[in-house]
Design a protein around this motif. Structure first.
Motif, PDB file in Angstrom:
ATOM      1  N   ARG A  54      10.693   9.407   2.543  1.00 16.69           N
ATOM      2  CA  ARG A  54      11.897   9.575   2.331  1.00 16.69           C
ATOM      3  C   ARG A  54      12.456   8.572   1.335  1.00 16.69           C
ATOM      4  N   ILE A  55      12.084   7.040   1.593  1.00 18.52           N
ATOM      5  CA  ILE A  55      12.689   6.461   0.551  1.00 18.52           C
ATOM      6  C   ILE A  55      11.774   5.838  -0.353  1.00 18.52           C
ATOM      7  N   SER A  56      10.319   6.450  -0.422  1.00 16.76           N
ATOM      8  CA  SER A  56       9.489   6.142  -1.549  1.00 16.76           C
ATOM      9  C   SER A  56       9.482   4.858  -1.573  1.00 16.76           C
ATOM     10  N   SER A  57       9.192   4.125  -0.686  1.00 16.99           N
ATOM     11  CA  SER A  57       8.679   2.587  -0.727  1.00 16.99           C
ATOM     12  C   SER A  57       7.309   2.603  -0.918  1.00 16.99           C
ATOM     13  N   THR A  58       6.750   1.561  -1.481  1.00 20.99           N
ATOM     14  CA  THR A  58       5.172   1.600  -1.829  1.00 20.99           C
ATOM     15  C   THR A  58       4.810   0.169  -1.395  1.00 20.99           C
ATOM     16  N   ASN A  59       3.353   0.323  -1.363  1.00 21.08           N
ATOM     17  CA  ASN A  59       2.594  -1.088  -1.002  1.00 21.08           C
ATOM     18  C   ASN A  59       1.241  -0.968  -1.569  1.00 21.08           C
ATOM     19  N   TYR A  60       1.008  -1.917  -2.117  1.00 19.16           N
ATOM     20  CA  TYR A  60      -0.586  -2.023  -2.764  1.00 19.16           C
ATOM     21  C   TYR A  60      -1.345  -3.269  -2.069  1.00 19.16           C
ATOM     22  N   ALA A  61      -2.720  -3.014  -2.405  1.00 19.59           N
ATOM     23  CA  ALA A  61      -3.434  -4.066  -2.225  1.00 19.59           C
ATOM     24  C   ALA A  61      -3.331  -4.909  -3.184  1.00 19.59           C
ATOM     25  N   ASP A  62      -3.723  -6.373  -2.720  1.00 16.30           N
ATOM     26  CA  ASP A  62      -3.335  -7.361  -3.684  1.00 16.30           C
ATOM     27  C   ASP A  62      -4.185  -7.027  -4.796  1.00 16.30           C
ATOM     28  N   SER A  63      -5.575  -6.764  -5.060  1.00 15.45           N
ATOM     29  CA  SER A  63      -6.415  -6.385  -5.849  1.00 15.45           C
ATOM     30  C   SER A  63      -5.921  -5.618  -7.144  1.00 15.45           C
ATOM     31  N   VAL A  64      -4.932  -4.562  -6.784  1.00 19.88           N
ATOM     32  CA  VAL A  64      -4.535  -3.599  -7.800  1.00 19.88           C
ATOM     33  C   VAL A  64      -3.232  -3.845  -7.968  1.00 19.88           C
ATOM     34  N   LYS A  65      -2.415  -4.685  -7.438  1.00 17.18           N
ATOM     35  CA  LYS A  65      -1.129  -4.855  -7.910  1.00 17.18           C
ATOM     36  C   LYS A  65      -0.969  -5.293  -9.366  1.00 17.18           C
ATOM     37  N   GLY A  66      -0.119  -4.700  -9.952  1.00 14.83           N
ATOM     38  CA  GLY A  66       0.160  -4.581 -11.512  1.00 14.83           C
ATOM     39  C   GLY A  66      -0.749  -3.731 -12.367  1.00 14.83           C
ATOM     40  N   ARG A  67      -1.594  -3.211 -11.873  1.00 16.30           N
ATOM     41  CA  ARG A  67      -2.451  -2.187 -12.488  1.00 16.30           C
ATOM     42  C   ARG A  67      -2.371  -0.919 -11.992  1.00 16.30           C
TER      43      ARG A  67
END
Length: 122
Positions: A54-67
């Protein structure tokens, strides 16, 4: 019956880009979070990125953040993973995951795709 089908895996050189796609089909009432996991040879499966519904929040592994960037199209029951600046350590089988209900009031269950292979090598 529910199916998640991934596509887009390929061999790519370091520094390159790939876009993975995953579409859910079948008896679906609603989809909650959708995510991408990966499993490299000899390693455990790990969460790469996840996006709520619904709110389209996201979370990423540290190893892929920014990529890497996860996105979804709720009209198509689809989730995508744009992968840029790929590194050899990104080599893995990538799995799509969706938490969904098959009918109103039904249990929220996890479903998995069959996986798509991403190989980053020169």
């Amino acid at each position: 019956q529910v199916q998640l089908v991934e596509s887009g895996g390929d061999l790519v050189e370091p520094g390159g880009s790939l876009r993975l796609s995953c579409a859910a089909s079948g008896s679906i009432f609603s989809i909650g979070a959708m995510a991408w996991y990966r499993q490299a040879p000899g390693k455990e499966r790990e969460l790469v990125a996840i996006m709520s519904s619904r709110i389209s929040s996201t979370n990423y592994a540290d190893s892929v953040k920014g990529r890497f960037t996860i996105s979804r199209d709720n009209n198509k029951n689809a989730v995508y993973l744009q992968m840029n600046s790929l590194k050899p350590e990104d080599t893995a089988v990538y799995y799509c995951n969706a938490a969904l209900r098959q009918y109103f009031g039904g249990p929220l269950r996890d479903y998995w795709g069959q996986g798509t292979l991403v190989t980053v090598s020169s």
